[in-house]
Design a protein around this motif. Structure first.
Motif, PDB file in Angstrom:
ATOM      1  N   ALA A 163       0.989  -1.112   0.058  1.00 28.78           N
ATOM      2  CA  ALA A 163       0.020  -0.074  -0.006  1.00 28.78           C
ATOM      3  C   ALA A 163       0.904   1.266  -0.101  1.00 28.78           C
ATOM      4  N   VAL A 164       0.538   2.331  -0.706  1.00 31.48           N
ATOM      5  CA  VAL A 164       1.254   3.689  -0.731  1.00 31.48           C
ATOM      6  C   VAL A 164       0.541   4.395   0.784  1.00 31.48           C
ATOM      7  N   ILE A 165       1.262   4.846   1.655  1.00 34.22           N
ATOM      8  CA  ILE A 165       1.043   5.624   2.637  1.00 34.22           C
ATOM      9  C   ILE A 165       1.811   6.776   2.687  1.00 34.22           C
ATOM     10  N   ASN A 166       1.291   8.019   2.636  1.00 34.00           N
ATOM     11  CA  ASN A 166       2.129   9.409   2.857  1.00 34.00           C
ATOM     12  C   ASN A 166       3.119   9.241   1.627  1.00 34.00           C
ATOM     13  N   GLY A 167       2.693   8.735   0.490  1.00 34.23           N
ATOM     14  CA  GLY A 167       3.351   8.715  -0.686  1.00 34.23           C
ATOM     15  C   GLY A 167       4.618   7.710  -0.610  1.00 34.23           C
ATOM     16  N   LYS A 168       4.709   6.661   0.129  1.00 34.16           N
ATOM     17  CA  LYS A 168       5.676   5.687   0.549  1.00 34.16           C
ATOM     18  C   LYS A 168       5.047   4.501   0.405  1.00 34.16           C
ATOM     19  N   GLU A 169       5.676   3.682  -0.166  1.00 28.59           N
ATOM     20  CA  GLU A 169       5.205   2.074  -0.279  1.00 28.59           C
ATOM     21  C   GLU A 169       5.426   1.309   0.911  1.00 28.59           C
ATOM     22  N   ASP A 170       4.610   0.619   1.656  1.00 27.87           N
ATOM     23  CA  ASP A 170       4.466  -0.033   2.926  1.00 27.87           C
ATOM     24  C   ASP A 170       3.850  -1.240   2.727  1.00 27.87           C
ATOM     25  N   ILE A 171       3.996  -2.136   3.738  1.00 26.63           N
ATOM     26  CA  ILE A 171       3.364  -3.671   3.681  1.00 26.63           C
ATOM     27  C   ILE A 171       2.325  -3.709   4.817  1.00 26.63           C
ATOM     28  N   ILE A 172       1.171  -3.980   4.337  1.00 24.10           N
ATOM     29  CA  ILE A 172       0.157  -3.849   5.644  1.00 24.10           C
ATOM     30  C   ILE A 172      -0.522  -5.063   5.622  1.00 24.10           C
ATOM     31  N   PRO A 173      -1.328  -5.570   6.512  1.00 25.97           N
ATOM     32  CA  PRO A 173      -2.341  -6.815   6.551  1.00 25.97           C
ATOM     33  C   PRO A 173      -3.143  -6.647   5.462  1.00 25.97           C
ATOM     34  N   THR A 174      -3.592  -7.947   4.782  1.00 31.82           N
ATOM     35  CA  THR A 174      -4.717  -7.669   3.843  1.00 31.82           C
ATOM     36  C   THR A 174      -5.915  -6.956   4.519  1.00 31.82           C
ATOM     37  N   PRO A 175      -6.500  -5.736   3.901  1.00 35.11           N
ATOM     38  CA  PRO A 175      -7.769  -5.269   4.655  1.00 35.11           C
ATOM     39  C   PRO A 175      -9.021  -6.161   4.942  1.00 35.11           C
ATOM     40  N   LYS A 176      -9.479  -6.044   6.010  1.00 34.22           N
ATOM     41  CA  LYS A 176     -10.641  -6.947   6.488  1.00 34.22           C
ATOM     42  C   LYS A 176     -11.788  -6.070   7.056  1.00 34.22           C
ATOM     43  N   TRP A 177     -13.023  -6.659   7.103  1.00 35.46           N
ATOM     44  CA  TRP A 177     -14.107  -6.172   7.687  1.00 35.46           C
ATOM     45  C   TRP A 177     -15.225  -7.270   7.610  1.00 35.46           C
ATOM     46  N   GLY A 178     -15.481  -7.258   9.167  1.00 36.37           N
ATOM     47  CA  GLY A 178     -16.453  -8.127   9.534  1.00 36.37           C
ATOM     48  C   GLY A 178     -17.513  -7.811   9.431  1.00 36.37           C
ATOM     49  N   GLY A 179     -18.616  -8.511   9.237  1.00 38.12           N
ATOM     50  CA  GLY A 179     -20.080  -8.498   9.002  1.00 38.12           C
ATOM     51  C   GLY A 179     -21.015  -9.029  10.204  1.00 38.12           C
ATOM     52  N   SER A 180     -20.311  -9.486  11.437  1.00 41.79           N
ATOM     53  CA  SER A 180     -20.722 -10.029  12.643  1.00 41.79           C
ATOM     54  C   SER A 180     -19.888 -10.095  13.423  1.00 41.79           C
ATOM     55  N   TYR A 181     -20.370 -10.235  15.180  1.00 42.50           N
ATOM     56  CA  TYR A 181     -19.396 -10.413  15.739  1.00 42.50           C
ATOM     57  C   TYR A 181     -18.542 -11.677  15.674  1.00 42.50           C
ATOM     58  N   TYR A 182     -19.178 -12.866  15.141  1.00 44.06           N
ATOM     59  CA  TYR A 182     -18.490 -13.899  14.900  1.00 44.06           C
ATOM     60  C   TYR A 182     -17.203 -13.602  13.787  1.00 44.06           C
ATOM     61  N   HIS A 183     -17.783 -12.773  12.838  1.00 44.99           N
ATOM     62  CA  HIS A 183     -16.630 -12.421  11.808  1.00 44.99           C
ATOM     63  C   HIS A 183     -15.326 -11.937  12.337  1.00 44.99           C
ATOM     64  N   TRP A 184     -15.770 -10.845  13.318  1.00 46.62           N
ATOM     65  CA  TRP A 184     -14.877 -10.061  13.892  1.00 46.62           C
ATOM     66  C   TRP A 184     -13.979 -10.873  14.703  1.00 46.62           C
ATOM     67  N   SER A 185     -14.635 -11.963  15.384  1.00 45.03           N
ATOM     68  CA  SER A 185     -13.578 -12.889  16.004  1.00 45.03           C
ATOM     69  C   SER A 185     -12.717 -13.477  15.308  1.00 45.03           C
ATOM     70  N   LYS A 186     -13.014 -13.745  14.057  1.00 42.30           N
ATOM     71  CA  LYS A 186     -12.095 -14.671  13.284  1.00 42.30           C
ATOM     72  C   LYS A 186     -10.959 -13.618  12.657  1.00 42.30           C
ATOM     73  N   ILE A 187     -11.191 -12.366  12.391  1.00 44.63           N
ATOM     74  CA  ILE A 187     -10.180 -11.349  12.174  1.00 44.63           C
ATOM     75  C   ILE A 187      -9.319 -11.323  13.421  1.00 44.63           C
ATOM     76  N   PHE A 188      -9.883 -11.119  14.583  1.00 47.47           N
ATOM     77  CA  PHE A 188      -9.145 -10.920  15.748  1.00 47.47           C
ATOM     78  C   PHE A 188      -8.120 -11.939  15.940  1.00 47.47           C
ATOM     79  N   ASP A 189      -8.613 -13.403  15.532  1.00 48.26           N
ATOM     80  CA  ASP A 189      -7.757 -14.719  15.523  1.00 48.26           C
ATOM     81  C   ASP A 189      -6.801 -14.428  14.555  1.00 48.26           C
ATOM     82  N   THR A 190      -7.018 -14.032  13.440  1.00 49.73           N
ATOM     83  CA  THR A 190      -5.917 -13.661  12.318  1.00 49.73           C
ATOM     84  C   THR A 190      -4.915 -12.965  12.825  1.00 49.73           C
ATOM     85  N   TYR A 191      -5.014 -11.798  13.407  1.00 49.71           N
ATOM     86  CA  TYR A 191      -4.158 -10.803  14.076  1.00 49.71           C
ATOM     87  C   TYR A 191      -3.463 -11.309  15.175  1.00 49.71           C
TER      88      TYR A 191
END
Length: 384
Positions: A163-191
């Motif tokens: 991703a380009v952040i402030n004009g510089k390339e960086d590496i970030i985790p693939t963006p995620k967005w949960g649709g329920s508390y269950y899905h957010w639990s899975k996202i937190f698991d991943t991190y």
């Protein structure tokens, strides 16, 4: 290989255990039987009556001529995990021991908190147990394609993106967005997995799987070896729910516009993909993300497929859209990448059009049983 399955009593967990045993692997499992209890809580049950853990073990011995250690216990219990891992010495630990229902997590505060506490604690307990006993053990963790949401970009099969952040390339985790508390639990698991894996050089496969459908696999040859099959609004995945609606002569009910698009995979193909990932682990210390699905459909297309299959089998049904109880995009872009499984030789054996006919036929002998639970099929859990 020696494989420990957390959540062995579940829909996929039991089917995977049978597949691995049939392929000559040694298998042990832990399960607290919570899905059985939670299904009763919402007034439902498995379409197929489930044998007790003891009877399941006996059936494996009789039908597959194999031994299976089935431990009734809780994967949140770090001491239990430590004792089991030390004794069994697995090459792989498969982590399915999580509350798996989005609607269940959205019922109220208590169900939301249970989902987060159960899923995160079981994951963290496993990460610490493996890191402290034998960091070379491969952890195979079941995530969900729902971690990504429905973004307006192609969903990569990788842990990180550029991703380009402030004009510089960086590496970030693939963006995620949960649709329920269950899905957010899975996202937190991943991190948690990414962070603890980095600290302890753990070897992990994080599977982003689409919704699973089907009544059986090659190993499920009779009633004693059946896996559970859920069909209600809380626990049943969309195709499984549609098939029961069609069988009972109820309308097939897509939510809202019906254009919600996802990647789907049959139970047979799911366990075969999991077997390949178990037998072909990533490099030691690597965190590997795998997108796991076979076909992409929207939920109205699936309703039409199930209706056509039902009509061919002499059943009368119709499609009737209902108000969407969820907060989600009903029309959206969806293009996930899948490379790793094909590179390992994975080729789907099943497709939705052929499999739904088999599913409906398998369910016909249980029609009277299913009639008793038809009141739990329509959505009652509201996201707002």
């Amino acid at each position: 290989m020696r494989v420990l399955i957390l959540g062995i009593d579940g829909y996929i967990g039991w089917a995977l255990a049978l597949r691995l045993l049939a392929k000559g692997h040694e298998v042990a499992g832990i399960d607290n039987l919570s899905t059985r209890r939670f299904s009763e809580e919402v007034g439902s049950d498995s379409a197929f009556p489930l044998p007790s853990p003891k009877d399941r073990v006996n059936a494996v011995k009789k039908k597959l001529d194999a031994s299976l250690d089935f431990i009734v216990g809780d994967a949140k219990d770090k001491k239990l995990l430590e004792d089991t891992i030390s004794k069994f010495k697995p090459d792989v630990v498969v982590h399915f021991a999580e509350q798996r229902s989005a609607p269940f997590s959205m019922r109220d505060y208590n169900h939301a908190w249970y989902t987060l506490e159960n899923n995160l604690k079981s994951t963290l307990s496993l990460l610490y147990a493996v890191s402290e006993i034998d960091p070379s053990i491969h952890i195979l963790k079941m995530g969900t394609m729902g971690e990504y949401g429905t973004p307006n970009f192609d969903i990569p099969e990788s842990a990180f993106v550029r991703a380009v952040i402030n004009g510089k390339e960086d590496i970030i985790p693939t963006p995620k967005w949960g649709g329920s508390y269950y899905h957010w639990s899975k996202i937190f698991d991943t991190y948690l997995i990414m962070f603890k894996g980095m600290l302890s050089s753990l070897t992990v496969t994080d599977i982003m799987q689409g919704p699973v459908y089907g009544t059986k696999t090659e190993e499920i040859i009779d009633e004693e070896l059946r896996t559970r099959f859920d069909f209600d609004e809380t626990w049943g995945t969309v195709i499984n729910r549609y098939c029961v609606e069609a069988l009972l002569g109820l309308p097939i009910t897509p939510y809202g516009k019906g254009k919600q698009t996802r990647g789907f995979i049959s139970l047979e193909d799911s366990v075969e993909a999991l077997r390949l990932l178990i037998e072909n682990p990533p490099k030691q210390g690597e965190y590997r993300v795998v997108n796991q699905f076979a076909e992409i459909f929207n939920v109205y297309e699936l309703a039409q497929i199930v209706k056509n299959a039902a009509v061919e089998l002499g059943l009368k049904t119709e499609i009737r859209s209902v108000e969407n109880p969820r907060i989600e995009k009903e029309e959206h872009y969806y293009n996930p990448e899948i490379k790793i499984l094909p590179s390992l030789g994975f080729r789907p054996r099943k497709d939705v059009r052929g499999e739904v006919k088999i599913m409906i036929k398998d369910l016909i002998p249980y029609k009277e049983r299913l009639e008793r639970f038809k009141h739990v099929i329509m959505p009652k859990t509201r996201w707002r």
